[in-house]
Design an enzyme around this catalytic site. Structure first.
Site, PDB file in Angstrom:
ATOM      1  N   LYS A  20       2.746   3.923   2.661  1.00  0.00           N
ATOM      2  CA  LYS A  20       1.808   4.870   2.058  1.00  0.00           C
ATOM      3  C   LYS A  20       0.588   5.038   2.963  1.00  0.00           C
ATOM      4  O   LYS A  20       0.115   4.084   3.572  1.00  0.00           O
ATOM      5  CB  LYS A  20       1.392   4.373   0.674  1.00  0.00           C
ATOM      6  CG  LYS A  20       0.490   5.332  -0.091  1.00  0.00           C
ATOM      7  CD  LYS A  20       0.178   4.789  -1.475  1.00  0.00           C
ATOM      8  CE  LYS A  20      -0.752   5.725  -2.238  1.00  0.00           C
ATOM      9  NZ  LYS A  20      -1.033   5.238  -3.606  1.00  0.00           N
ATOM     10  N   MET A  69      -6.569  10.361  -3.694  1.00  0.00           N
ATOM     11  CA  MET A  69      -5.626   9.486  -4.430  1.00  0.00           C
ATOM     12  C   MET A  69      -6.006   9.372  -5.908  1.00  0.00           C
ATOM     13  O   MET A  69      -5.717   8.381  -6.562  1.00  0.00           O
ATOM     14  CB  MET A  69      -5.542   8.093  -3.794  1.00  0.00           C
ATOM     15  CG  MET A  69      -5.065   8.107  -2.365  1.00  0.00           C
ATOM     16  SD  MET A  69      -4.566   6.485  -1.758  1.00  0.00           S
ATOM     17  CE  MET A  69      -6.122   5.603  -1.841  1.00  0.00           C
ATOM     18  N   SER A  95      -0.334   8.484  -7.041  1.00  0.00           N
ATOM     19  CA  SER A  95      -0.681   8.935  -5.710  1.00  0.00           C
ATOM     20  C   SER A  95       0.320   8.494  -4.633  1.00  0.00           C
ATOM     21  O   SER A  95       0.207   8.917  -3.473  1.00  0.00           O
ATOM     22  CB  SER A  95      -2.072   8.402  -5.325  1.00  0.00           C
ATOM     23  OG  SER A  95      -2.097   6.990  -5.308  1.00  0.00           O
ATOM     24  N   SER A  96       1.303   7.665  -4.983  1.00  0.00           N
ATOM     25  CA  SER A  96       2.318   7.254  -4.000  1.00  0.00           C
ATOM     26  C   SER A  96       3.469   8.256  -3.966  1.00  0.00           C
ATOM     27  O   SER A  96       4.646   7.893  -3.898  1.00  0.00           O
ATOM     28  CB  SER A  96       2.842   5.847  -4.337  1.00  0.00           C
ATOM     29  OG  SER A  96       1.799   4.915  -4.473  1.00  0.00           O
ATOM     30  N   ILE A 116      -3.531   2.021  -9.084  1.00  0.00           N
ATOM     31  CA  ILE A 116      -4.748   1.646  -9.797  1.00  0.00           C
ATOM     32  C   ILE A 116      -4.775   2.255 -11.199  1.00  0.00           C
ATOM     33  O   ILE A 116      -5.640   1.940 -11.999  1.00  0.00           O
ATOM     34  CB  ILE A 116      -6.004   2.036  -9.003  1.00  0.00           C
ATOM     35  CG1 ILE A 116      -7.225   1.249  -9.489  1.00  0.00           C
ATOM     36  CG2 ILE A 116      -6.247   3.542  -9.053  1.00  0.00           C
ATOM     37  CD1 ILE A 116      -8.445   1.392  -8.617  1.00  0.00           C
ATOM     38  N   GLY A 117      -3.801   3.122 -11.476  1.00  0.00           N
ATOM     39  CA  GLY A 117      -3.715   3.717 -12.803  1.00  0.00           C
ATOM     40  C   GLY A 117      -2.328   4.241 -13.123  1.00  0.00           C
ATOM     41  O   GLY A 117      -2.112   4.911 -14.133  1.00  0.00           O
ATOM     42  N   GLY A 118      -1.369   3.933 -12.235  1.00  0.00           N
ATOM     43  CA  GLY A 118      -0.003   4.407 -12.418  1.00  0.00           C
ATOM     44  C   GLY A 118       0.614   4.940 -11.152  1.00  0.00           C
ATOM     45  O   GLY A 118       1.718   5.495 -11.155  1.00  0.00           O
ATOM     46  N   SER A 119      -0.051   4.744 -10.016  1.00  0.00           N
ATOM     47  CA  SER A 119       0.349   5.408  -8.767  1.00  0.00           C
ATOM     48  C   SER A 119       1.621   4.875  -8.135  1.00  0.00           C
ATOM     49  O   SER A 119       2.159   5.501  -7.227  1.00  0.00           O
ATOM     50  CB  SER A 119      -0.797   5.322  -7.748  1.00  0.00           C
ATOM     51  OG  SER A 119      -1.884   6.103  -8.160  1.00  0.00           O
TER      52      SER A 119
END
Length: 458
Positions: A20, A69, A95-96, A116-119
């Site tokens: 990433k 991101m 974001s990934s 950090i929140g579901g990425s």
């Protein structure tokens, strides 16, 4: 490979690994979609890349991310749009998202993402692959390029993404238990259960209803597990989910997006992010007034969002930290009282969405970022695909009335005919630092879903 590197061994020897963009690789930039960072070359590998090379891996490319991101899409003004590997008019997640698209499309067998929140989990769900978000301080992330100098409440977490649960394991083995100040010094010890497990199931997180294909994926996972002899019981969050969602928005905007604005400067901002930047320009007293007006809809969620976002004073930072700790304690107590081994939930409230949907549906990520707030382990297992014959909205929902403000936004984006064939996963959750248990439960579910006799029941 032997001629180039000599006779070596390692859990990842000879395996090409995609990286990433936020993760540093010597001689390459980590631009994060920002023009001003495109020529900042890393002088050395980040720690996770060093560990993977030591395990024999061969980093071979870097993958795209959304600008800042801060989105579950994957586009930026510098590198453009990354498409879903199943249908290019849909996002692969973020974001990934670059990792998920490459792995889901067959271009990589293993990749490193971050969360950090579901990425890690949203892109895996959107793109039909597996991923694992560990607890904090399991895999080093101190060399990642990001925006905030640090956070004591929610930390970004590096993790593996692959096409099967088994393929996630080597990266965990290569990185866990290092004598490093950034990593908990506990090695990974795989678990093989010799007994049926007890799974909790939570179809609705209490904040937003998941759409039909995501609920059907959970139901099919339940059928598969029960058919294999495992026990499944209902589970509810021991706290109102709106509390966790509000904390996430408060933490994410506590500095008024200061560091994001500083990095972006005068650069063009991705349209998906513009509504948030505009909202935070509104004076706080006006946001409070907007929140008061929104209460008349009869739906408390928009009001809570408007009150949560924006700059926070230092006293509020400590308040947020204390509230987070209370949620963790409640969840730990509820977990112990329930006797479950793992929790099964929707991965997200929708399947993959069309490009440009983030601003309309960011709240659908409440299914993932609740577990970031309390630092629980969570992984994704693909289950099914969108089927318009089985996943139509119920008739009473089509005629919905009242205050289903957020649900109506998701329903407006949902078209099961156009989404036919998009992958749908489920999320497996375990308590802090129970990565071995999570991977074991994920493997059990994946094996159940492959069983031909069980397939006939789904």
């Amino acid at each position: 490979i032997n001629a180039e590197y000599g006779e070596k061994t390692g859990v990842l020897f000879g395996v090409p690994v995609s990286i990433k963009d936020c993760i540093g690789v010597s001689g390459f930039a980590s631009s994060l979609g920002i023009f001003g960072w495109r020529s900042d070359l890393y002088p050395e590998d980040s720690k996770i890349v060093k560990y993977l090379r030591e395990a024999g891996a061969i980093p071979f490319c870097k993958t795209n991310v959304p600008q800042t991101m801060m989105s579950f899409e994957c586009r930026n003004p510098l590198w453009g749009v990354t498409h879903n590997p199943w249908k290019k008019q849909y996002t692969p997640g973020g974001s990934s998202g670059g990792e998920a698209a490459l792995i889901g499309g067959g271009g990589s067998v293993l990749g490193i993402g971050s969360d950090i929140g579901g990425s890690l989990r949203i892109p895996a769900h959107f793109s039909g692959i597996c991923s694992l978000k560990t607890s904090s301080c399991r895999i080093p992330n101190s060399s990642n390029r990001g925006f905030h100098p640090g956070s004591l409440v929610i930390q970004p977490i590096n993790g593996p993404m692959a096409r099967s649960v088994e393929d996630l394991l080597p990266m965990i083995q290569a990185c866990f238990g290092r004598l490093d100040r950034d990593v908990v010094p506990a090695k990974f010890v795989p678990i093989i259960y010799d007994r049926p497990l007890t799974f909790g199931v939570m179809r609705n997180n209490g904040f937003i209803e998941a759409l039909p294909p995501c609920l059907r994926a959970v139901d099919e996972a339940v059928i598969a597990l029960k058919s294999a002899g495992h026990r499944v019981i209902e589970f509810e969050l021991p706290f109102p989910s709106i509390e966790a969602v509000s904390l996430m928005y408060s933490m994410g905007t506590a500095d008024g997006l200061y560091y994001y604005k500083k990095a972006l400067g005068d650069e063009p901002i991705d349209p998906a992010l513009l509504p948030f930047f505009y909202l935070l320009k509104v004076p706080r007293f006006l946001r409070k007034f907007m929140a008061w007006i929104s209460e008349f809809t009869g739906d408390p969620r928009p009001s809570r969002f408007l009150r949560a976002v924006g700059s926070q004073g230092p006293e509020n930072y400590h308040r947020i930290s204390g509230e987070r700790n209370k949620l963790l304690t409640k969840m730990n107590d509820a977990w112990i009282d329930s006797g479950i081994d793992a929790l099964l939930t929707p991965a997200f409230a929708t399947p993959a969405l069309p490009h440009g949907s983030f601003a309309k549906a960011s709240f659908a990520a409440s299914y993932t970022f609740i577990w970031n707030i309390i630092d629980y382990v969570a992984g994704i297992v693909p289950v099914t695909q969108v089927d318009p014959d089985r996943d139509a909205l119920p008739a009473q929902v089509k005629k919905n009335s009242g205050s289903r403000v957020l649900e109506r936004r998701l329903e407006a984006l949902y078209d099961p005919k156009e989404m036919r064939g998009l992958p749908v996963g489920v999320q497996i959750v375990t308590p802090q630092y129970r990565e071995a248990e999570a991977l074991a439960a994920m493997k059990i579910l994946a094996d159940c879903l492959k069983n031909e006799s069980i397939k006939e029941l789904i």
